[in-house]
Motif scaffolding. Sequence first.
Motif, PDB file in Angstrom:
ATOM      1  N   ARG A 179       0.405  18.860  14.179  1.00 43.95           N
ATOM      2  CA  ARG A 179      -0.254  19.389  15.388  1.00 43.95           C
ATOM      3  C   ARG A 179       0.358  20.715  15.820  1.00 43.95           C
ATOM      4  NH1 ARG A 179      -3.166  14.974  18.232  1.00 43.95           N
ATOM      5  NH2 ARG A 179      -2.629  13.043  17.178  1.00 43.95           N
TER       6      ARG A 179
ATOM      7  N   THR B 191       0.837  -1.206   0.000  1.00 45.81           N
ATOM      8  CA  THR B 191       0.000   0.000   0.000  1.00 45.81           C
ATOM      9  C   THR B 191       0.871   1.255   0.000  1.00 45.81           C
ATOM     10  OG1 THR B 191      -1.792  -1.139   1.143  1.00 45.81           O
ATOM     11  CG2 THR B 191      -1.804   1.254   1.247  1.00 45.81           C
TER      12      THR B 191
ATOM     13  N   VAL C  98      -3.493   6.843  -0.867  1.00 44.11           N
ATOM     14  CA  VAL C  98      -3.874   5.487  -0.463  1.00 44.11           C
ATOM     15  C   VAL C  98      -4.682   5.520   0.831  1.00 44.11           C
ATOM     16  CG1 VAL C  98      -2.054   4.210  -1.656  1.00 44.11           C
ATOM     17  CG2 VAL C  98      -1.592   5.156   0.619  1.00 44.11           C
TER      18      VAL C  98
ATOM     19  N   VAL D  76       4.936  13.903   7.290  1.00 46.02           N
ATOM     20  CA  VAL D  76       3.978  14.618   8.140  1.00 46.02           C
ATOM     21  C   VAL D  76       3.349  13.659   9.151  1.00 46.02           C
ATOM     22  CG1 VAL D  76       1.897  16.038   8.185  1.00 46.02           C
ATOM     23  CG2 VAL D  76       3.452  16.163   6.213  1.00 46.02           C
ATOM     24  N   GLY D  77       3.556  13.922  10.420  1.00 40.02           N
ATOM     25  CA  GLY D  77       2.962  13.102  11.474  1.00 40.02           C
ATOM     26  C   GLY D  77       3.184  13.778  12.808  1.00 40.02           C
TER      27      GLY D  77
ATOM     28  N   THR E 271      -7.339  16.860   3.939  1.00 43.08           N
ATOM     29  CA  THR E 271      -5.928  16.636   3.616  1.00 43.08           C
ATOM     30  C   THR E 271      -5.681  16.748   2.107  1.00 43.08           C
ATOM     31  OG1 THR E 271      -5.761  15.229   5.562  1.00 43.08           O
ATOM     32  CG2 THR E 271      -3.996  15.016   3.954  1.00 43.08           C
TER      33      THR E 271
ATOM     34  N   MET F 219      -4.301  -1.122  -2.886  1.00 45.12           N
ATOM     35  CA  MET F 219      -3.035  -1.809  -3.184  1.00 45.12           C
ATOM     36  C   MET F 219      -3.224  -3.015  -4.104  1.00 45.12           C
ATOM     37  SD  MET F 219      -2.155  -4.572  -0.264  1.00 45.12           S
ATOM     38  CE  MET F 219      -1.956  -5.936  -1.384  1.00 45.12           C
TER      39      MET F 219
ATOM     40  N   LYS G  17      -4.800   2.751  19.443  1.00 43.83           N
ATOM     41  CA  LYS G  17      -3.623   3.463  18.947  1.00 43.83           C
ATOM     42  C   LYS G  17      -2.869   4.234  20.031  1.00 43.83           C
ATOM     43  CE  LYS G  17      -3.832   3.086  14.243  1.00 43.83           C
ATOM     44  NZ  LYS G  17      -4.715   3.538  13.205  1.00 43.83           N
TER      45      LYS G  17
END
Length: 351
Positions: free
Chosen positions: A219, A154, A265, A197-198, A248, A295, A340
């Motif tokens: 953030r 993916t 994806v 980006v995270g 996004t 995928m 998570k």
Amino acid sequence: MKGYAMLGLGRTGWIEKGMPKCGPLDAIVKPIAVSPCTSDVHTVWEGAIGDRHDMILGHEAVGEVVEVGSLVTSFKPGDRVIVPAITPDWGSLEAQNGFSVHSGGMLAGWKFSNFKDGVFGEYFHVNEADANLALLPDSVDPAAAVMLSDMVPTGFHGVELAKVEFGESVAVIGIGPVGLMAVAGAALHGASHLYAVGSRHNCIEAAKQYGATDIINYREGDIVEQIMEKTHGQGVDKVIVAGGTVDTIMQAVEVVKPGGIIGNVNYFGEGDYIRIPRIAWGCGMGHKTIAGGLMPGGRLRMEKLVSLMETGRLDTSKLLTHRFKGFEHIEEALMLMKDKPRDLIKPVVVI
Ligand code: NDP
Ligand code: ZN
């Protein structure tokens, strides 16, 4: 046999089911290692594919073949195999048209834990075994190889959709396990500046190891402003979207250069529409392409991808933050994926 199943929307549990039946082209496989996916979470708790009752979950596995149909020529009982999340019908018109993932209807190449029981059972069924399975080389760790079912193909598909070329600047929005494999894939494909980006610490550290040159924390400020500042107002050649919300895509259109491509994806689970910013899209004339895809699976692709692991060019083990041993831990692993915790990238259960 036992399996961990979606009982109904928002409900999961262990169930008993009969053994799956093997058709002439098919195989029955028992799992060696499995991993829950963000898509399992979308399926159970967000109603992504509608309601399902007593359907065994899971679509990421490596396993051992226990039975093959009379027409299967490439596999035999005892073979260790990589099982892709997507298992198309290769004779379909869609496959002949080059889009096997849509065999039988849009996205219908995704069968495990969608139209039939998935891989979180003691045994599971694989259609068209010769075309859908790939041999797992002895040198590759089964736990690391589970990432070949979905995360690698993916993330890499995002790179293929965006057509990343040598020396291009690339932004990868979202660096969970899928986005991290997009970072690794973009680096392998020759990206120069790679903006990841995270916000989670572990993901950021892994992104750097996989080749990110710059980290953008969404953030701590607007993604568009941060990328534009780092690129001196130029934007990037390509964007891969592997996380975020429907908005996004707007940000991706803002930061990609004219002539650029956005490879998506990500699964968009909310809202009826995805908006495109008119001015940033050149009022319709900016040559900014948005491409999105599921995928691709297939034996040939899986064999090529595992060869990257055999040769040491790709190391998926950095994704595996939580390892469990024993079938009964599937539930715990899935709940981790649901909740998570911030130190999680991907759990794996070795059986
Ligand atoms: P994760 O939830 O682990 O990762 C999502 C990433 O997006 C994280 O880095 C997260 O940041 C980031 N993110 C969240 N919100 C925003 C935002 N507003 N702006 C920018 N970044 C944001 O997901 P996975 O990696 O497991 O999966 C990614 C997506 O891929 C999912 O939607 C999944 O369903 C989809 N998918 C698609 C497949 C396909 O074939 N096309 C197959 C498999 C999965 P943070 O660090 O803060 O968590
Ligand atoms: Zn998955």
